[in-house]
Design a protein around this motif. Structure first.
Motif, PDB file in Angstrom:
ATOM      1  N   ALA A  29       0.961  -1.145  -0.023  1.00 29.55           N
ATOM      2  CA  ALA A  29      -0.055  -0.024  -0.116  1.00 29.55           C
ATOM      3  C   ALA A  29       0.967   1.164  -0.087  1.00 29.55           C
ATOM      4  O   ALA A  29       0.506   2.103  -0.684  1.00 29.55           O
ATOM      5  CB  ALA A  29      -0.793   0.109   1.229  1.00 29.55           C
ATOM      6  N   LEU A  30       1.913   1.120   0.806  1.00 25.81           N
ATOM      7  CA  LEU A  30       2.630   2.308   0.811  1.00 25.81           C
ATOM      8  C   LEU A  30       3.398   2.538  -0.512  1.00 25.81           C
ATOM      9  O   LEU A  30       3.591   3.672  -0.995  1.00 25.81           O
ATOM     10  CB  LEU A  30       3.923   2.159   1.857  1.00 25.81           C
ATOM     11  CG  LEU A  30       3.512   2.068   3.378  1.00 25.81           C
ATOM     12  CD1 LEU A  30       4.655   1.783   4.367  1.00 25.81           C
ATOM     13  CD2 LEU A  30       3.025   3.600   3.827  1.00 25.81           C
ATOM     14  N   MET A  31       3.885   1.458  -1.581  1.00 28.66           N
ATOM     15  CA  MET A  31       4.375   1.858  -2.682  1.00 28.66           C
ATOM     16  C   MET A  31       3.394   2.505  -3.624  1.00 28.66           C
ATOM     17  O   MET A  31       3.809   3.177  -4.430  1.00 28.66           O
ATOM     18  CB  MET A  31       4.752   0.274  -3.211  1.00 28.66           C
ATOM     19  CG  MET A  31       6.051  -0.346  -2.230  1.00 28.66           C
ATOM     20  SD  MET A  31       6.148  -2.030  -2.980  1.00 28.66           S
ATOM     21  CE  MET A  31       6.686  -1.950  -4.873  1.00 28.66           C
ATOM     22  N   ILE A  32       2.071   1.846  -3.632  1.00 25.88           N
ATOM     23  CA  ILE A  32       1.039   2.533  -4.335  1.00 25.88           C
ATOM     24  C   ILE A  32       0.829   4.020  -4.134  1.00 25.88           C
ATOM     25  O   ILE A  32       0.970   4.810  -4.894  1.00 25.88           O
ATOM     26  CB  ILE A  32      -0.018   1.872  -4.024  1.00 25.88           C
ATOM     27  CG1 ILE A  32      -0.060   0.519  -4.734  1.00 25.88           C
ATOM     28  CG2 ILE A  32      -1.254   2.492  -4.966  1.00 25.88           C
ATOM     29  CD1 ILE A  32      -1.291  -0.541  -4.528  1.00 25.88           C
ATOM     30  N   LEU A  33       0.946   4.317  -2.727  1.00 26.09           N
ATOM     31  CA  LEU A  33       0.828   5.713  -2.376  1.00 26.09           C
ATOM     32  C   LEU A  33       2.031   6.540  -2.733  1.00 26.09           C
ATOM     33  O   LEU A  33       1.738   7.771  -3.194  1.00 26.09           O
ATOM     34  CB  LEU A  33       0.727   5.971  -0.745  1.00 26.09           C
ATOM     35  CG  LEU A  33      -0.777   5.380  -0.106  1.00 26.09           C
ATOM     36  CD1 LEU A  33      -0.501   5.215   1.204  1.00 26.09           C
ATOM     37  CD2 LEU A  33      -1.812   6.238  -0.617  1.00 26.09           C
TER      38      LEU A  33
END
Length: 601
Positions: A25-29
């Motif tokens: 999720a952090l990579m997507i953000l």
């Protein structure tokens, strides 16, 4: 309360997978924000989390798949978020974005091919046929996948996109976005190395998977050899000791013998032998195979796959097992499906009679233990007394567990090591140790750690496992044995050296010896090991051994008479059965091979 604890424990275990969805999720953000630095940090955290999650929760795939976040999905999320990062970071040409997207697509195709090829190679244990010692060009089991290639495939499976993602993020920070292409080329090169390593083996596998053609070849070779005696073994490679103990005995027969197994990996795993070895994996192939030259089949265990050969009406079927002991498994009611049951001595006959297993007394033949000819008798000449600790494994269930390792192992080894330089310890566990119970595996590791620590302090103790685990060599090097109720006792008897049997449940001595006759000449060791100091003194003073005469009597009861020798009795049993008439006429008259000396007092 227990239900709440169980649910809490399960929830806690499932929560260990959270680092993976969180980092993704952090990579997507980070990609949406167009922040390559944050993306790189999240990507590194994601790759670090992968092995850690599986280390602490081996069944992590289950909750991840439930959340639609399996291994393939995680790869696509990482790659898709990076392409999104290229778009959102700005300053990156459309050509670079398109090249990266196409590059990931092609890399995934290469990666899938390498993983499929590796999976096929690991299917070697489903080959329909494999042989050994049947002549040049035989359908041999392919060599094991090299360790370096196993590691490479692991990297391809979980980390193939690491170079392009890492270099691409660094390239964005350094304003050189084309670095992603360098990463893609590097990953592709590593995947192609895997292809090059797999191609020769895959060609061989393709030929071996042609069951019809290979089956005709194996049938022709077996018919040309014309086996009269078959040793039938259905276990896995870890069970090979059960068959290995019979190989040399069959080599010494005057009749042609063959080893028939059902798992391809066993063909290469069996000990060196000149006997032909044939693996027929599938039941339908097994039942269509021509075994018309075989007169006698010897079975090492009671397993379901025995049925595939037992159905042959013109073969005499014999249960020989893989060791005589007082365990319940040595008088299994399933044994009554065989034409004969061959035991070492009168003790084996009595076990079946007392167990009411349904095996006819006239079908029990005493053949001795021809494998024990290499065990030496008398003093070893060791500089210091040497004690062999050879516990059995934890058993298929707790009701039939005779393993001292779980409750006494630490204490036994600790007391032995306390003797310092005045005593040497050899630890030789059962090959199955720790396969059913994690507690047994942990106890095994603790014993090894204790011995290693003692050796670092100047000791000369040994841990004997794996390929070097020759039990008979350990017998010959020891002055005393400590073991559990198992076939190790019977096998140790030819040495006539003192032995100790563990009594982990503190049963009454008289009751224990009555229930387990193989312990009638043993020094018994209770769970607190209080007797061990006095017992060790016996090992150090062979002349002061009050049970020496009892061991002479017990040896004949467990193994039969010394004359004729066990190999002669075994060969005679094979010849007599091979020459016998139809199975329906067996044991209709008295059998001269039956002997039953009186049980020792």
């Amino acid at each position: 309360m227990r239900r709440l604890v169980t649910r809490y424990s399960k929830l806690l275990r499932f929560s260990t997978v959270l680092p993976l969805p969180v980092t993704h999720a952090l990579m997507i953000l980070a990609a949406v924000a167009g922040a390559p630095g944050w993306f790189l940090g999240a990507a590194v955290a994601s790759y670090v989390a992968e092995p850690l999650v599986y280390r602490y929760f081996q069944d992590a795939d289950r909750p991840l798949r439930l959340g639609e976040l399996g291994a393939a999905a995680r790869v696509l999320i990482r790659q898709g978020s990076f392409v999104l990062l290229l778009v959102e970071a700005g300053g990156v040409g459309d050509a670079t974005v398109a090249t990266a997207a196409l590059g990931f697509f092609l890399l995934n195709g290469l990666r899938a091919g390498a993983l499929i090829g590796s999976a096929v190679l690991r299917r070697a244990n489903s080959l329909p046929y494999a042989t050994r010692n049947l002549g040049a060009g035989e359908p041999a089991h392919p060599p094991a996948e090299p360790a370096w290639h196993v590691r490479l495939v692991t990297l391809i499976e979980g980390y193939a996109d690491l170079p392009p993602l890492a270099l691409g993020a660094v390239g964005l920070l350094a304003d050189v976005p084309a670095l992603v292409i360098v990463g893609l080329l590097g990953s592709a090169a590593g995947t192609l190395v895997s292809y090059a390593a797999q191609i020769p083996q895959l060609r061989q596998m393709r030929r071996l998977f042609n069951g019809r053609r290979v089956g005709k070849d194996v049938q022709r070779r077996v018919a040309g050899y014309g086996p009269e005696v078959v040793l039938y073994f259905t276990g896995m490679a870890v069970n090979c000791y059960q068959a290995n103990m019979w190989l040399e005995t069959l080599e010494r027969l005057d009749r042609k013998a063959l080893v028939l197994v059902r798992t391809p990996e066993v063909v290469a795993a069996l000990a060196p032998t000149r006997l032909p070895i044939v693996c027929v994996s599938r039941a339908e192939d097994m039942m269509n195979f021509d075994w018309s030259t075989v007169r006698v089949a010897l079975y090492t265990g009671n397993t379901g796959k025995n049925l595939h050969l037992l159905r042959e009406p013109d073969i005499k079927h014999v249960f020989v097992g893989h060791g005589d002991s007082d365990k319940d498994s040595s008088s299994n009611p399933v044994s009554k499906v065989f034409d004969e049951v061959w035991v070492a001595g009168p003790a084996g006959r009595d076990r079946y009679r007392n167990s009411d297993a349904g095996v006819r007394d006239e079908a029990i033949i005493e053949v001795g233990r021809p494998q024990l000819t290499g065990i030496t008798t008398g003093p070893t000449g060791n500089d210091v007394p040497t004690v062999l600790y050879a516990p059995t494994w934890e058993g298929w269930d707790s009701e039939h567990s005779y393993c001292s390792l779980l409750t006494m192992g630490d204490r036994i080894v600790s007391r032995l090591l306390e003797q310092g330089a005045g005593l040497r310890v050899i630890y030789r566990p059962h090959p199955y140790t720790g396969t059913r119970m994690a507690a047994a595996h942990a106890a095994h590791n603790r014993v090894i750690a204790m011995i290693e620590a003692a050796n670092q302090a100047g000791g000369a103790h040994r841990v004997v496992t794996g390929a070097e685990a020759s039990l008979h060599d350990c017998f010959n090097q020891s002055d005393m044995l400590i073991t559990d109720i198992s076939s190790v006792i019977s096998d140790y008897m030819p040495s006539l050296k003192p032995y100790v049997v563990t009594n982990p449940h503190a049963a009454n001595d008289v009751t224990f010896r009555t229930d387990f006759p193989s312990a009638s000449a043993a020094y018994l060791l209770g769970p607190d090991c209080a007797e061990l100091t006095d017992i060790i003194a016996v090992a150090a003073s062979p002349g002061a051994d009050p049970l020496a005469d009892e061991r002479h009597r017990l040896r004949d009861y467990l193994l039969g008479p010394e004359h004729p020798d066990a190999m002669t009795r075994f060969a005679t049993a094979v010849d007599t059965l091979a020459a016998a008439g139809p199975r329906s006429t067996l044991h209709t008259h008295g059998d001269p091979r039956r002997t039953a000396p009186a049980e020792p007092a």
